[in-house]
Design a protein around this motif. Structure first.
Motif, PDB file in Angstrom:
ATOM      1  N   ARG A 296      36.200  53.485 122.207  1.00  0.00           N
ATOM      2  CA  ARG A 296      37.059  54.659 122.340  1.00  0.00           C
ATOM      3  C   ARG A 296      38.467  54.309 121.891  1.00  0.00           C
ATOM      4  NH1 ARG A 296      38.400  54.927 128.786  1.00  0.00           N
ATOM      5  NH2 ARG A 296      38.203  52.692 129.138  1.00  0.00           N
ATOM      6  N   THR A 297      39.212  55.313 121.514  1.00  0.00           N
ATOM      7  CA  THR A 297      40.576  55.087 121.030  1.00  0.00           C
ATOM      8  C   THR A 297      41.538  56.011 121.766  1.00  0.00           C
ATOM      9  OG1 THR A 297      40.230  56.722 119.316  1.00  0.00           O
ATOM     10  CG2 THR A 297      39.968  54.429 118.673  1.00  0.00           C
TER      11      THR A 297
ATOM     12  N   PRO B 151      38.789  47.735 130.227  1.00  0.00           N
ATOM     13  CA  PRO B 151      37.619  48.103 129.431  1.00  0.00           C
ATOM     14  C   PRO B 151      36.470  48.561 130.321  1.00  0.00           C
ATOM     15  CG  PRO B 151      37.926  45.719 129.464  1.00  0.00           C
ATOM     16  CD  PRO B 151      39.093  46.306 130.178  1.00  0.00           C
ATOM     17  N   THR B 152      35.589  49.372 129.767  1.00  0.00           N
ATOM     18  CA  THR B 152      34.478  49.907 130.556  1.00  0.00           C
ATOM     19  C   THR B 152      33.431  48.845 130.834  1.00  0.00           C
ATOM     20  OG1 THR B 152      33.524  50.623 128.474  1.00  0.00           O
ATOM     21  CG2 THR B 152      34.647  52.290 129.772  1.00  0.00           C
ATOM     22  N   ASP B 153      33.467  47.774 130.087  1.00  0.00           N
ATOM     23  CA  ASP B 153      32.447  46.744 130.255  1.00  0.00           C
ATOM     24  C   ASP B 153      33.126  45.398 130.124  1.00  0.00           C
ATOM     25  OD1 ASP B 153      29.278  46.659 130.065  1.00  0.00           O
ATOM     26  OD2 ASP B 153      30.117  44.972 128.938  1.00  0.00           O
ATOM     27  N   ASP B 154      32.592  44.384 130.769  1.00  0.00           N
ATOM     28  CA  ASP B 154      33.242  43.068 130.709  1.00  0.00           C
ATOM     29  C   ASP B 154      33.260  42.472 129.324  1.00  0.00           C
ATOM     30  OD1 ASP B 154      32.360  41.832 133.993  1.00  0.00           O
ATOM     31  OD2 ASP B 154      34.208  42.684 133.179  1.00  0.00           O
ATOM     32  N   SER B 155      32.314  42.855 128.491  1.00  0.00           N
ATOM     33  CA  SER B 155      32.263  42.236 127.168  1.00  0.00           C
ATOM     34  C   SER B 155      33.169  42.954 126.172  1.00  0.00           C
ATOM     35  CB  SER B 155      30.831  42.257 126.638  1.00  0.00           C
ATOM     36  OG  SER B 155      30.412  43.597 126.527  1.00  0.00           O
TER      37      SER B 155
ATOM     38  N   GLU C 170      39.306  50.295 122.333  1.00  0.00           N
ATOM     39  CA  GLU C 170      38.439  49.437 123.118  1.00  0.00           C
ATOM     40  C   GLU C 170      37.289  49.053 122.208  1.00  0.00           C
ATOM     41  OE1 GLU C 170      37.184  50.887 126.933  1.00  0.00           O
ATOM     42  OE2 GLU C 170      35.384  49.663 126.810  1.00  0.00           O
ATOM     43  N   LEU C 171      37.099  47.756 122.043  1.00  0.00           N
ATOM     44  CA  LEU C 171      36.125  47.279 121.066  1.00  0.00           C
ATOM     45  C   LEU C 171      34.964  46.589 121.741  1.00  0.00           C
ATOM     46  CD1 LEU C 171      38.517  45.584 118.517  1.00  0.00           C
ATOM     47  CD2 LEU C 171      37.428  47.776 118.268  1.00  0.00           C
ATOM     48  N   ASP C 172      33.780  46.844 121.218  1.00  0.00           N
ATOM     49  CA  ASP C 172      32.586  46.118 121.616  1.00  0.00           C
ATOM     50  C   ASP C 172      32.209  45.285 120.404  1.00  0.00           C
ATOM     51  OD1 ASP C 172      29.126  47.135 122.190  1.00  0.00           O
ATOM     52  OD2 ASP C 172      30.158  45.225 122.521  1.00  0.00           O
TER      53      ASP C 172
END
Lengths: 157, 165, 405
Positions: C50-51, C16-20, C42-44
């Motif tokens: 993004r999918t 993921p682009t971010d740790d969360s 990828e879920l925030d």
């Protein structure tokens, strides 16, 4: 499709390709591989062919160059269709990508690469789309036997 | 002499068969299908789940889309080699007792797709209980298949406590 | 047995682009993916960042199969492309071969093909709307629409012999003519359609929950739609009034009076409504065609592709040889290539065929609208909620058989 309008289109595209014919209601343009990006650019910006319908290839194993890569375009304003054809050889089958001009080219070029092995220079993502990781070969080539299976899960006894 | 012949049958056998009948009756009328839907047979699956054919009459109406909660794996449509690991994983995630129904001729034997891409029948990778041929099968055939599966469930042994009882 | 099951795909991103953020796989076996699509998201929290959409789980080797069958015997494979409206595929394919062979179909065949194509479009839109409404929880609407669809299936079985995959088109015409009483039953079914669809309109159109879930969700702009190759109801929902039946009429569409419904925003609600209106237009067209149907033969009398009459086959040697050649070798299609597109329920369905002069094709390629739509699906999924994936996906009407071929 009006034959007169297609002839006019043929005049506008003269000089871009090796050969231009009108066949079964659409204009067919035979191109050198190097002329593809420029012709596609002109089709999209100057002539209004805004919809890239299809990218595929035809395998002629007895002939050299072996593959015909074929693109179909449609204009939503003129209601006309154009087919572009480029011949590439089996030794190094690659052509330029159209992903910079048309978003729909991404998936279609991936499929063409999967099935025939044609590489599209500049396409950022040529992962297998219809086939799976580990599949060897390009099934739509005439020398791939239809029944050769490459199972991922071993069969039960 | 054959004193054994005069001995009455052990009472456990009577209890076991009655238990199997009751549990078989309960299980056959409360099937929780996992519709592993891939292709054209899905159209007939939708038809057989709704009016006028209605699998709810057989207790097999509520699809459970988690393999942990279902007991009937209905493989509806062609399974390709790309999909095969997915099918195998779903089958392995289901708990006992579980039954598998091959819905349609593509799941049964590959159908008329005999080429590099299609798996020639799901029984190559998982054991199957009922095969329903047809391309796609009529809803009546599906109901007949469900009824045959129900007969099979009713007649089979259902060990609960250990593998004898 | 336990062995490591291989992963058939390589996702575009694994970190993921971010740790969360979390990467969730909405796998190929899922109730809402209409068969066989895998979406790696990828879920925030609940928002989709993004999918990566993966298709190909139903790739059955249609093109490779076609190369080992004759032009006629591959018609059942063509059916199973867009299996919700199998007749449109039949007629598009047969129309392409007829164009390459230079065959002009009879007037009755032309009108009948148009009527049946509209009927098949009706079945397809009913299936799409029923499935997407069911995924939103509207079980009643699903049952209403599937009931009508079942009447249509039984009715189609009366004329073609099969409920779902009809294989009714033939090169040069149709398999056989309509049975007696078919058109009366058609009138009855269309009357019941009005009734059922009226109820669904009453349940859904002004339903607060439905509007909240579908309005401004999955928005596509007209420029994005054309750039990414969208055609059909999705393109029309963005406001672009392009329809092959009106722009470049084929079969009998030039003589029919119908409108092309367009949406305003390009969101899920517009796609639902465009399909509902298209169904009404199809019914209007069918009513007109029922009055316009001429008499006459349904297959053209051309020995290159149409089987001769059975009586002649049994009595004359020429017909026997003709029949034999057509079955064993297939109709000899002159060398060349041809691309013909019809407006299917999902958009532009094109067949690109290449012939080397023999009875088996050199190449039969389908320009499948669903496949191209999958390429642009990420535009409608990214940036919305996880729960929005379900209605958006339902409104795209991805048909696995057509997407993966």
């Amino acid at each position: 499709m009006d034959a007169g309008k297609l002839d006019a289109l043929k005049e506008e595209l003269a000089g871009h390709g090796l050969e231009a014919t009108v066949s079964h209601g659409l204009l067919v343009l035979e191109l050198e591989p190097g002329a593809l990006p420029e012709t596609a650019q002109k089709l999209r910006t100057a002539l209004g062919f805004d919809l890239l319908l299809d990218v595929t290839a035809v395998d002629w194993p007895q002939r050299e160059p072996r593959f015909d890569v074929v693109w179909h375009f449609y204009s939503t304003r003129r209601f006309q269709r154009v087919r572009l054809r480029v011949k590439v050889g089996a030794a190094d089958p690659q052509v330029d990508t159209l992903t910079g001009l048309y978003g729909s080219a991404h998936y279609m070029e991936r499929e063409c690469h999967d099935m025939y092995g044609i590489r599209f220079r500049g396409n950022p993502d040529l992962r297998p789309i219809l086939l799976y990781e580990g599949f060897e070969g390009h099934p739509l080539r005439k020398d791939y036997p239809k029944h050769r299976e490459q199972p991922l899960v071993p069969y039960r006894k | 002499m054959n004193a054994d012949l005069k001995k009455p049958a052990p009472p456990l056998e009577y209890v076991t068969t009655r238990k199997d009948e009751i549990i078989g009756w309960a299980r056959k009328f409360s099937l929780f299908p996992y519709p592993f839907v891939t292709a054209c047979c899905a159209m007939e699956f939708m038809s057989v789940s709704s009016t006028p054919y209605d699998t709810d009459r057989f207790g097999a109406a509520l699809p459970r889309f988690s393999p942990r909660q279902s007991d009937l794996l209905m493989v509806v449509g062609t399974v390709t080699h790309k999909q095969a690991p997915v099918l195998r994983r779903v089958y392995e995630q289901m708990c006992e007792p579980k039954w598998v129904m091959a819905f349609g001729v593509c799941a049964t034997s590959g159908g008329f797709y005999q080429n590099y891409a299609a798996l020639p029948g799901i029984d190559k990778i998982i054991p199957v209980d009922v095969y329903i041929p047809g391309c796609p099968p009529r809803p009546e055939m599906v109901i007949d298949g469900i009824m045959q599966l129900q007969d099979r469930i009713a007649r089979s042994r259902h060990p609960i406590v250990n593998d004898r009882f | 047995m336990s062995f490591e099951l291989p992963n058939p795909i390589r996702p575009a991103f694994t970190e993921p682009t971010d740790d969360s953020h979390v990467i969730v796989n909405i796998g190929p076996s899922h109730p809402a993916t209409h068969g066989t699509i895998q979406i790696v998201t990828e879920l925030d929290g609940e928002k989709v960042v993004r999918t990566d959409v993966h298709c190909g789980y139903l790739h059955r080797g249609f093109e490779k199969e076609c190369e080992s069958h004759t032009w006629h015997t591959l018609i059942p494979y063509v059916d199973r492309l867009n299996y919700c409206s199998a007749l449109i595929n039949n007629f598009a394919y047969c129309g392409t071969v007829e164009t390459l062979m230079g065959i002009e179909i009879t007037p009755r065949c032309r009108y009948l093909r148009t009527l049946l194509a509209e009927y098949a479009r009706l079945a397809d839109h009913l299936t799409c709307i029923a499935a997407s409404l069911m995924e939103l929880g509207a079980m009643t609407a699903f049952l209403y629409l599937v009931t009508i669809r079942d009447y249509i299936y039984e009715h189609m079985a009366d004329v073609t012999g099969a409920r779902v995959t009809h294989s009714y088109g033939r090169i040069g015409g149709l398999a056989h003519d309509l049975p007696a009483g078919w058109l009366e039953r058609l009138g009855q079914i269309l009357g019941q359609y009005e009734d059922f669809v009226g109820r669904v309109h009453g349940l859904m159109d002004r339903n607060r929950i439905f509007i909240d879930r579908t309005r401004d969700v999955g928005v596509l702009t007209p420029q994005q739609a054309i750039n990414w190759g969208f055609t059909g109801p999705i393109l029309r929902s963005t406001g672009v009034p392009r329809d092959l039946r009106k722009d470049t009429p084929y079969l009998a569409y030039a003589e029919l009076d119908f409108e092309v419904p367009v949406g305003i925003k390009g969101d899920n609600y517009d796609r639902y409504f465009v399909r509902m209106r298209e169904m009404d237009e199809s019914v209007h067209m069918i009513h007109q065609l029922m009055d316009m149907l001429p008499g006459g033969p349904v297959t053209v009398d051309d020995r290159r592709c149409v089987l001769p009459d059975k009586q002649l086959v049994y009595s004359e040697i020429e017909s026997l040889i003709n029949h034999f050649k057509l079955i064993i070798d297939g109709p000899q299609v002159p060398a060349g290539e041809c691309y013909v597109a019809h407006e299917s329920a999902n958009g532009e369905l094109g067949f690109y065929i290449v012939s080397d002069g023999s009875g088996t094709p050199c190449k039969v390629h389908v320009r499948a609208p669903s496949f191209v739509h999958m390429g642009g699906a990420h535009l409608m999924l990214d940036g919305y909620q996880l729960a929005d994936i379900v209605p958006t996906f339902g409104s795209i009407n991805m048909i696995g058989g057509e997407c993966d071929r």
